[in-house]
Design a protein around this motif. Structure first.
Motif, mmCIF file in Angstrom:
data_model
loop_
_atom_site.group_PDB
_atom_site.id
_atom_site.type_symbol
_atom_site.label_atom_id
_atom_site.label_comp_id
_atom_site.label_asym_id
_atom_site.label_seq_id
_atom_site.Cartn_x
_atom_site.Cartn_y
_atom_site.Cartn_z
ATOM 1 N N VAL A 1 85.527 -43.308 -67.244
ATOM 2 C CA VAL A 1 84.814 -44.544 -66.958
ATOM 3 C C VAL A 1 84.448 -45.226 -68.262
ATOM 4 O O VAL A 1 84.249 -44.543 -69.280
ATOM 5 N N GLN A 2 84.360 -46.522 -68.253
ATOM 6 C CA GLN A 2 83.935 -47.249 -69.438
ATOM 7 C C GLN A 2 82.427 -47.165 -69.610
ATOM 8 O O GLN A 2 81.691 -46.980 -68.629
ATOM 9 N N LEU B 1 78.653 -43.154 -74.256
ATOM 10 C CA LEU B 1 79.668 -42.287 -74.853
ATOM 11 C C LEU B 1 79.165 -40.849 -74.971
ATOM 12 O O LEU B 1 79.932 -39.893 -74.785
ATOM 13 N N GLU B 2 77.876 -40.706 -75.252
ATOM 14 C CA GLU B 2 77.287 -39.382 -75.447
ATOM 15 C C GLU B 2 77.207 -38.563 -74.159
ATOM 16 O O GLU B 2 76.894 -37.367 -74.197
ATOM 17 N N ASP B 3 77.456 -39.191 -73.026
ATOM 18 C CA ASP B 3 77.457 -38.468 -71.751
ATOM 19 C C ASP B 3 78.782 -37.748 -71.494
ATOM 20 O O ASP B 3 78.895 -37.003 -70.516
ATOM 21 N N THR B 4 79.767 -37.967 -72.330
ATOM 22 C CA THR B 4 81.052 -37.293 -72.174
ATOM 23 C C THR B 4 80.874 -35.784 -72.309
ATOM 24 O O THR B 4 80.327 -35.298 -73.290
ATOM 25 N N ALA B 5 81.311 -35.049 -71.286
ATOM 26 C CA ALA B 5 81.151 -33.596 -71.258
ATOM 27 C C ALA B 5 81.793 -33.047 -69.989
ATOM 28 O O ALA B 5 82.181 -33.812 -69.100
ATOM 29 N N VAL C 1 83.521 -40.843 -70.969
ATOM 30 C CA VAL C 1 83.068 -42.222 -71.085
ATOM 31 C C VAL C 1 83.754 -42.848 -72.289
ATOM 32 O O VAL C 1 83.673 -42.316 -73.395
ATOM 33 N N SER C 2 84.425 -43.948 -72.072
ATOM 34 C CA SER C 2 85.163 -44.613 -73.148
ATOM 35 C C SER C 2 84.487 -45.924 -73.536
ATOM 36 O O SER C 2 83.748 -46.516 -72.743
ATOM 37 N N SER C 3 84.768 -46.360 -74.742
ATOM 38 C CA SER C 3 84.160 -47.609 -75.237
ATOM 39 C C SER C 3 84.975 -48.810 -74.837
ATOM 40 O O SER C 3 86.089 -48.714 -74.363
#
Length: 126
Positions: A11-12, A87-91, A124-126
């Motif tokens: 997701v963005q 972005l920091e939620d990527t995991a 999460v992508s930018s």
């Protein structure tokens, strides 16, 4: 109890996802259910939990009100609504079941949970 996590994805930033944790073998409301996340090289960290009585617990500092945990007993499933993703939620997100007493902060400790799902990737992508 067996847990199956699903609903992650790509997701963005600023978007939303709603991973789910489905239980089989036992009634999910019989357990405290926690969501944890982990990135490579880091320890698993607490995200949110829902107690047997339905009350929610959150990691306030990192989430800042963006996530909501809920339970649908008829579906034997717990959900984690994640909004305003960063972005920091990527995991990899894991759900887990625990039978500890509700008082205190045991819900933050992964060692208190005895049954774990396999994890679902959130990117999460930018």
């Amino acid at each position: 109890v067996q847990l199956q996590a699903s609903g992650g994805g790509l997701v963005q930033a600023g978007g939303s996802l709603r991973p789910s944790c489905a239980a089989s073998g036992r009634t999910i409301s019989s357990y405290n259910i926690g969501w944890f996340r982990q990135t490579p090289g880091k320890e698993r960290e607490f995200v949110a939990a829902i107690m047997r009585n339905g009350s929610g617990r959150y990691d306030v500092d990192s989430l800042r009100g963006r996530f909501t945990i809920s339970r649908v007993n008829a579906k034997n499933t717990v959900y984690l609504q994640m909004n305003s993703l960063e972005l920091e939620d990527t995991a990899v997100y894991y759900c887990a079941a625990g039978s500890f007493v509700t008082g205190g902060t045991y819900y933050r400790d992964p060692s208190r949970f005895h049954s774990w799902g396999q994890g679902t990737q959130v990117t999460v992508s930018s």
